[in-house]
Design a protein around this motif. Structure first.
Motif, PDB file in Angstrom:
ATOM      1  N   HIS A  39       0.879  -1.165   0.000  1.00 44.15           N
ATOM      2  CA  HIS A  39       0.000   0.000   0.000  1.00 44.15           C
ATOM      3  C   HIS A  39       0.915   1.212   0.000  1.00 44.15           C
ATOM      4  N   ASP A  87      -3.304   0.607  -3.992  1.00 48.63           N
ATOM      5  CA  ASP A  87      -3.239  -0.815  -3.675  1.00 48.63           C
ATOM      6  C   ASP A  87      -3.324  -1.604  -4.973  1.00 48.63           C
ATOM      7  N   ASP A 106      -4.401  -5.462   4.821  1.00 54.30           N
ATOM      8  CA  ASP A 106      -5.581  -6.068   4.196  1.00 54.30           C
ATOM      9  C   ASP A 106      -6.407  -6.874   5.186  1.00 54.30           C
TER      10      ASP A 106
END
Length: 149
Positions: A39, A87, A106
């Protein structure tokens, strides 16, 4: 996206397959994004792309990330005003956002379910559900507070 690490030729082909013109700057940005699942903010991507020498401007990074999101190559995860992560995992999933460290993690989609969907406004349809749970690390209990319990 989340196909595993890609070389630059695979990035180029992925961009073409998605209908994105694979300029050298876009391939460089894609290579950073698709090298591993992470990310990343636009600033982090720009730093990584320009680590050896400046090749990509801030405007190009932002425009490219917007283009990648429009073509389904990345997801924009807005965790708070002015804080966006990109992402490369575009499969349905949600996130924990650690407000104290700035990390994003996540949550598999099947680990979080809505009991009921709200009534949608007239003439609309649901595009996706994207849930960000804001968390922080617990502070260790002080010795004094442990003794009082």
């Amino acid at each position: 996206m989340s196909k595993g690490p890609m070389n630059k030729q695979e990035v180029l082909e992925t961009l073409r397959d998605a209908g994105v013109n694979p300029t050298s700057q876009r391939v460089e940005i894609g290579y950073i994004l698709f090298a591993e699942h992470a990310h990343l903010s636009a600033e982090e991507i720009m730093q990584r792309v320009n680590a050896d020498y400046a090749v990509v401007s801030k405007a190009t990074v932002y425009n490219t990330l917007g283009l990648f999101a429009q073509h389904g190559l990345v997801r924009e995860v807005i965790v708070e005003p002015g804080k966006v992560f990109y992402d490369s995992n575009v499969a349905p999933h949600h996130h924990f956002y650690y407000v104290d460290t700035g990390d994003l993690m996540d949550i598999p989609a099947q680990h979080l379910r809505l009991a009921q969907q709200p009534q949608l406004p007239e003439d609309t349809e649901l595009e996706e559900v994207d849930i960000v749970l804001r968390v922080r690390k617990r502070k260790p209990m002080s010795e004094g507070s442990r003794l009082r319990q």
